[in-house]
Scaffold this active site. Structure first.
Site, PDB file in Angstrom:
ATOM      1  N   GLY A 265       0.807  -1.258  -0.061  1.00 40.91           N
ATOM      2  CA  GLY A 265       0.008  -0.093   0.028  1.00 40.91           C
ATOM      3  C   GLY A 265       0.859   1.210   0.076  1.00 40.91           C
ATOM      4  O   GLY A 265       0.651   2.081  -0.577  1.00 40.91           O
TER       5      GLY A 265
ATOM      6  N   THR B  41      10.717  -7.638 -12.135  1.00 46.08           N
ATOM      7  CA  THR B  41      10.195  -8.946 -12.463  1.00 46.08           C
ATOM      8  C   THR B  41       8.856  -9.399 -11.555  1.00 46.08           C
ATOM      9  O   THR B  41       8.833  -9.089 -10.385  1.00 46.08           O
ATOM     10  CB  THR B  41      11.146 -10.192 -12.227  1.00 46.08           C
TER      11      THR B  41
ATOM     12  N   CYS C 274       3.537   1.436  12.912  1.00 44.10           N
ATOM     13  CA  CYS C 274       4.651   2.111  12.110  1.00 44.10           C
ATOM     14  C   CYS C 274       5.798   1.644  12.902  1.00 44.10           C
ATOM     15  O   CYS C 274       5.854   1.122  14.039  1.00 44.10           O
ATOM     16  CB  CYS C 274       4.609   3.388  11.525  1.00 44.10           C
TER      17      CYS C 274
ATOM     18  N   SER D 116      -3.816  -2.521  -0.502  1.00 42.61           N
ATOM     19  CA  SER D 116      -2.499  -3.330   0.023  1.00 42.61           C
ATOM     20  C   SER D 116      -3.204  -4.728   0.256  1.00 42.61           C
ATOM     21  O   SER D 116      -4.345  -4.644   0.236  1.00 42.61           O
ATOM     22  CB  SER D 116      -2.260  -2.909   1.565  1.00 42.61           C
ATOM     23  N   GLY D 117      -2.325  -5.753  -0.017  1.00 38.50           N
ATOM     24  CA  GLY D 117      -2.843  -7.217  -0.043  1.00 38.50           C
ATOM     25  C   GLY D 117      -2.938  -7.665   1.429  1.00 38.50           C
ATOM     26  O   GLY D 117      -3.852  -8.370   1.340  1.00 38.50           O
ATOM     27  N   HIS D 118      -1.888  -7.311   2.199  1.00 35.56           N
ATOM     28  CA  HIS D 118      -1.838  -8.044   3.677  1.00 35.56           C
ATOM     29  C   HIS D 118      -3.115  -7.482   4.454  1.00 35.56           C
ATOM     30  O   HIS D 118      -3.140  -8.227   5.697  1.00 35.56           O
ATOM     31  CB  HIS D 118      -0.489  -7.935   4.223  1.00 35.56           C
TER      32      HIS D 118
END
Lengths: 351, 351
Positions: B70, B217, B297, B179-181
């Site tokens: 993110g 990649t 954070c 964001s994925g997580h």
């Protein structure tokens, strides 16, 4: 049967790396910045991974920055260390370097002419330790000495060196960029070595992870996988790869590109006079042998290699070239089958 | 027994996501830019993942850019869309926004005062759809209409919205970062939606992956995992989370921070008058309940939340606040145990 000889594009994940990653993908939600027990467990994994890698590279754990790729590492270093003046680099570099330096005044030199190309306005040098397309090696100690003597920060692209040869962090080296997926590690992982007395402007800012130099929640499974992949690097594999590569080359009637200087153990960039490289790659592919034209980038392999072009090879030679890149899991049988393929190909072509 | 109520920091990987990723981590070395059969197989996975996500977001596949987090998504959008002038944002944003806009002239406004803060020099707006610390929601349709009317590009931080509420790409929205997580997807994955007629300067340049907008990649296992995580988003889970959250809040004697506007379904930022939030977090941790002070954070949770501070809460209220953030796997039993913890805590405190 498939024979994979494109290990400078990407490598298969080592099952031991996957095994190290899996517990971190199956159990708790781990964020090293959280202060609860899950967070502390995550922090411990992160610290251990950093220590493992710093032991291998013989540096301080605090000199390592985890990123998401070799390209991110090199982009971060170039933009983050540039402080005005002219960048000295070579036309043989990977596109992540050539595209990044475009933003600044840049002087191009061939790697064997760096000393004479140095002038007072050079403020930063960026070179690859190993060229990914040909395997040609930089005289790293010499360039590092030059950088040290002239007090010019030196960034080394070590993506094609890690896992293929020993790494020495000569005092003149300011920073190195690495990639995980080229050493049987996880995709989406990269690494920066940054000597401790150098300031870096972060490319990605925010929560202040990675000593404030690379923000974003740490990709802990990836970091642990990268650390495992580095732990698994074994100098005896360098010898194995070189033996396989030399066996291949000594049994082929081909011109070896990049043979003018020392080469890393795993790359064979070969020109077969009179052969169309594109057609050859398709024939290899049909025969179950994965190879490439050079650097894998999103444009595919349809343009002539900028590396071979800059090295001064003529277009005929470039068009007739393919890159075979080995890994530690390449076997004698892989090479023998590949030699068999070429033998049959040229037998058919000559009839 | 451990109860995880810190899902806005990170979430547990869904086993179905891991299952989708594993084949890509176990078999062939897959680089979508390679032209051989492995490369083509990789490309097919990439295309399928992009299509799955574009179906969910109701956009074009070409409008999606895969990133590593993110934070990278938001950094990329801010630096890549900025074209001079003043950025309008709020002091409630995530640090990846607040740190990024520091490089440019910036005007701060509270999200409910955006309309009156708009002036002729505003060239870019950056706001979060959902505040990650309080769950407070932006009136996205209204802001998007303003952006559209004034023809000002609008970047939306949708990290705390995805997987917790429906997403509508109103015409005034230029771009979104994800964001994925945070949605039971893999760490080290992020996503950008960028409306097709907008130009972006890449943050990471090189091989030209992701339509030239994000080089490196492709992290194929990560991308496939992210796509699976998005496929698994189910609106019925929004109702489940809201039911759990409301059950929690209605049984606690606490002040709800951010309750002035609509809130997303999964966040409870609670102030317990007279309680020290740091101590409470430790007590929760000892009781096996993971919560947080606010945004995770690298600095830990030791400074008072910049979000609650900017919202005008006094220091006593901020110091007595903790954030409980739920996910779709939070159970009624988790909430009941948490309520039990608080009941015992206050019973002990009052004796």
């Amino acid at each position: 049967m498939t024979i994979y000889l494109d290990n400078n594009a990407t490598t298969a994940l080592d099952p031991r790396v996957l095994k190290a990653m899996l517990p971190l993908m199956q159990e708790e939600p781990l964020n090293p910045s959280s202060i609860h027990s899950y967070g502390r467990a995550a922090k411990a994994h992160l610290t251990f991974a950093r220590k493992t890698i710093s032991d291998y590279l013989n540096c301080q754990p605090s000199e390592l920055i985890f990123t998401s790729s070799g390209s991110e590492s090199l982009n971060t270093l170039i933009h983050g260390l540039y402080r005005g003046g002219t960048i000295l680099t070579s036309p043989l570099e990977h596109s992540c370097i050539l595209e990044s330096v475009k933003r600044y005044p840049t002087k191009m030199t061939m790697p064997d002419q760096i000393e004479s190309a140095l002038s007072s306005n050079i403020s930063l040098m960026v070179f690859s330790a190993v060229n990914g397309e040909t395997g040609a090696m930089l005289d790293l100690e010499h360039i590092a000495n030059l950088a040290n003597y002239h007090r010019i920060p030196l960034i080394i692209d070590a993506v094609a060196l890690l896992g293929r040869g020993p790494i020495t962090l000569y005092p003149g080296i300011t920073a190195m960029g690495f990639s995980g997926h080229k050493i049987h590690g996880p995709k989406g992982t990269g690494l920066i070595y940054l000597r401790s007395n150098h300031k870096l402007t972060p490319l990605i800012s925010g929560g202040g992870q990675e000593h404030g130099l690379r923000s974003g929640t740490e990709n802990l499974p990836g970091i642990v996988g990268l650390s495992k992949a580095i732990e698994l690097i074994n100098p005896s594999d360098f010898i194995h790869m070189q033996t396989m590569r030399d066996h291949l080359e000594s049994n082929l009637d081909a011109q070896v590109n990049g043979n003018e200087t020392s080469r890393i153990c795993n790359v064979s960039n070969l020109s077969f006079p009179g052969v169309d490289g594109e057609v050859l790659l398709m024939q290899l592919d049909l025969a179950g042998i994965a190879a490439s034209h050079g650097s894998a980038c999103s444009s595919g392999g349809l343009q002539p290699s900028h590396v071979l072009t800059a090295m001064g090879y003529n277009q005929d030679r470039i068009r007739s070239s393919v890159r075979l890149s080995l890994s530690r899991i390449t076997t004698q049988s892989d090479i023998d089958h590949t030699l068999e393929f070429f033998k049959n190909l040229f037998a058919n072509n000559s009839t």
